[in-house]
Design a protein around this motif. Structure first.
Motif, PDB file in Angstrom:
ATOM      1  N   UNK A   1      46.989  49.569  48.053  1.00 61.61           N
ATOM      2  CA  UNK A   1      46.575  48.378  48.661  1.00 61.61           C
ATOM      3  C   UNK A   1      46.517  47.360  47.495  1.00 61.61           C
ATOM      4  N   UNK A   2      46.537  45.969  47.855  1.00 58.74           N
ATOM      5  CA  UNK A   2      46.440  44.938  46.957  1.00 58.74           C
ATOM      6  C   UNK A   2      45.772  43.716  47.795  1.00 58.74           C
ATOM      7  N   UNK A   3      44.710  43.503  47.349  1.00 60.20           N
ATOM      8  CA  UNK A   3      43.634  42.527  47.899  1.00 60.20           C
ATOM      9  C   UNK A   3      43.529  41.096  47.183  1.00 60.20           C
ATOM     10  N   UNK A   4      43.826  39.973  47.456  1.00 60.16           N
ATOM     11  CA  UNK A   4      43.668  38.756  47.099  1.00 60.16           C
ATOM     12  C   UNK A   4      42.580  37.772  47.734  1.00 60.16           C
ATOM     13  N   UNK A   5      41.485  37.109  47.097  1.00 62.00           N
ATOM     14  CA  UNK A   5      40.671  36.499  47.664  1.00 62.00           C
ATOM     15  C   UNK A   5      40.067  35.431  46.904  1.00 62.00           C
ATOM     16  N   UNK A   6      39.677  34.381  47.439  1.00 62.54           N
ATOM     17  CA  UNK A   6      38.765  33.187  46.872  1.00 62.54           C
ATOM     18  C   UNK A   6      37.634  32.765  47.811  1.00 62.54           C
ATOM     19  N   UNK A   7      36.750  32.368  47.356  1.00 65.59           N
ATOM     20  CA  UNK A   7      35.734  31.572  48.323  1.00 65.59           C
ATOM     21  C   UNK A   7      34.431  31.668  47.952  1.00 65.59           C
ATOM     22  N   UNK A   8      33.296  31.588  48.816  1.00 69.62           N
ATOM     23  CA  UNK A   8      31.845  31.293  48.633  1.00 69.62           C
ATOM     24  C   UNK A   8      31.138  32.206  49.517  1.00 69.62           C
ATOM     25  N   UNK A   9      30.011  32.889  48.750  1.00 68.65           N
ATOM     26  CA  UNK A   9      28.802  33.236  49.364  1.00 68.65           C
ATOM     27  C   UNK A   9      27.704  32.292  49.205  1.00 68.65           C
ATOM     28  N   UNK A  10      27.078  31.688  50.414  1.00 69.17           N
ATOM     29  CA  UNK A  10      26.130  30.758  50.099  1.00 69.17           C
ATOM     30  C   UNK A  10      24.691  31.573  49.848  1.00 69.17           C
ATOM     31  N   UNK A  11      23.694  30.889  49.398  1.00 70.77           N
ATOM     32  CA  UNK A  11      22.481  31.418  49.079  1.00 70.77           C
ATOM     33  C   UNK A  11      21.956  32.092  50.356  1.00 70.77           C
ATOM     34  N   UNK A  12      22.166  31.900  51.714  1.00 74.81           N
ATOM     35  CA  UNK A  12      21.774  32.451  52.848  1.00 74.81           C
ATOM     36  C   UNK A  12      22.765  33.685  53.103  1.00 74.81           C
ATOM     37  N   UNK A  13      23.774  34.063  52.102  1.00 71.95           N
ATOM     38  CA  UNK A  13      24.630  35.195  52.056  1.00 71.95           C
ATOM     39  C   UNK A  13      25.790  34.802  53.447  1.00 71.95           C
ATOM     40  N   UNK A  14      26.007  33.783  53.640  1.00 69.74           N
ATOM     41  CA  UNK A  14      27.150  33.409  54.661  1.00 69.74           C
ATOM     42  C   UNK A  14      28.488  33.445  53.617  1.00 69.74           C
ATOM     43  N   UNK A  15      29.647  34.069  54.424  1.00 68.56           N
ATOM     44  CA  UNK A  15      30.757  34.068  53.658  1.00 68.56           C
ATOM     45  C   UNK A  15      31.845  33.351  54.146  1.00 68.56           C
ATOM     46  N   UNK A  16      32.633  32.751  53.172  1.00 72.91           N
ATOM     47  CA  UNK A  16      33.695  31.753  53.485  1.00 72.91           C
ATOM     48  C   UNK A  16      34.676  32.021  52.661  1.00 72.91           C
ATOM     49  N   UNK A  17      35.554  32.821  52.869  1.00 72.72           N
ATOM     50  CA  UNK A  17      36.687  33.530  51.829  1.00 72.72           C
ATOM     51  C   UNK A  17      38.072  33.394  52.609  1.00 72.72           C
ATOM     52  N   UNK A  18      39.053  33.084  51.632  1.00 70.04           N
ATOM     53  CA  UNK A  18      40.473  33.081  52.273  1.00 70.04           C
ATOM     54  C   UNK A  18      40.893  34.315  51.534  1.00 70.04           C
ATOM     55  N   UNK A  19      41.587  35.139  52.200  1.00 72.82           N
ATOM     56  CA  UNK A  19      41.950  36.691  51.904  1.00 72.82           C
ATOM     57  C   UNK A  19      43.373  36.929  52.432  1.00 72.82           C
ATOM     58  N   UNK A  20      44.024  37.705  51.384  1.00 69.17           N
ATOM     59  CA  UNK A  20      45.473  38.072  51.790  1.00 69.17           C
ATOM     60  C   UNK A  20      45.349  39.745  51.172  1.00 69.17           C
ATOM     61  N   UNK A  21      45.668  40.547  52.186  1.00 66.87           N
ATOM     62  CA  UNK A  21      45.539  42.101  51.801  1.00 66.87           C
ATOM     63  C   UNK A  21      46.957  42.670  52.297  1.00 66.87           C
ATOM     64  N   UNK A  22      47.625  43.480  51.375  1.00 70.01           N
ATOM     65  CA  UNK A  22      48.866  44.059  51.610  1.00 70.01           C
ATOM     66  C   UNK A  22      48.587  45.578  51.632  1.00 70.01           C
ATOM     67  N   UNK A  23      49.493  46.281  52.322  1.00 66.60           N
ATOM     68  CA  UNK A  23      49.402  47.840  52.609  1.00 66.60           C
ATOM     69  C   UNK A  23      48.055  48.459  52.559  1.00 66.60           C
TER      70      UNK A  23
END
Length: 181
Positions: free
Chosen positions: A103-125
């Motif tokens: 597998x290969x996973x690429x992502x970028x984004x933010x986890x807020x102080x409240x631990x909310x997730x906001x990430x773009x992600x691409x994962x292969x295989x």
């Protein structure tokens, strides 16, 4: 391995203020993680360059990391690398690349102080057999690709996006040319 520390600590005010950089090369991550997060099961070789600036109670932490030949929570990792920025309780991750087995996973984004997730992600295989799915009555086999958004929070994350797979097995039933969102 080695650690190289440069910078200053100002002790003259009401609270210490730091301006330091730490370069870590070829160090086993187990010794570091035991200090900062002993509950995390992480192994491997780490190179890291981090800068810490500001008051001790509210620092800004900016860095880049590369972990090789390790594991996280029991999952084998060939390589993890990327950049991070932490300030006011918010963690920004950019250009994160994870290579693990096939597998290969690429992502970028933010986890807020409240631990909310906001990430773009691409994962292969991605191997379905290795996903941490807790349903004991679900047997998944095969590989999928993902492209989308990771949201929710640390306790209840969700993925919204495209899922594709050539052939997968769900409880022994064969599905081909899987595509969905």
């Amino acid at each position: 391995g080695q650690h190289i520390l440069n910078g200053s600590v100002d002790l003259q005010g009401a609270e210490p203020v730091v301006d330091i950089s730490l370069k870590t090369v070829g160090v086993r991550v187990e010794s570091l993680i035991a200090i900062v997060a002993p509950e995390v099961k992480l192994t491997g070789n780490v190179d890291n360059l981090v800068t810490v600036k500001g008051s001790v109670s509210n620092p800004t932490v900016i860095g880049q990391v590369c972990l090789t030949d390790g594991s996280a929570q029991g999952f084998l990792l060939d390589k993890v690398k990327g950049r991070y920025d932490y300030h006011n309780g918010q963690l920004d991750l950019s250009d994160i690349l994870i290579k693990a087995l096939s597998a290969e996973v690429m992502f970028s984004g933010t986890m807020s102080k409240e631990q909310n997730l906001d990430f773009t992600m691409e994962a292969n295989n991605v191997s379905l057999e290795r996903l941490p799915i807790m349903a004991s009555d679900l047997d998944l086999q095969g590989f999928i690709d993902l492209d989308g958004h990771l949201g929710g929070n640390l306790e209840h994350p969700y993925f919204k996006g495209e899922v594709n797979g050539e052939e997968i097995l769900v409880n022994g039933e064969r599905l081909t040319e899987l595509s969905g969102s």
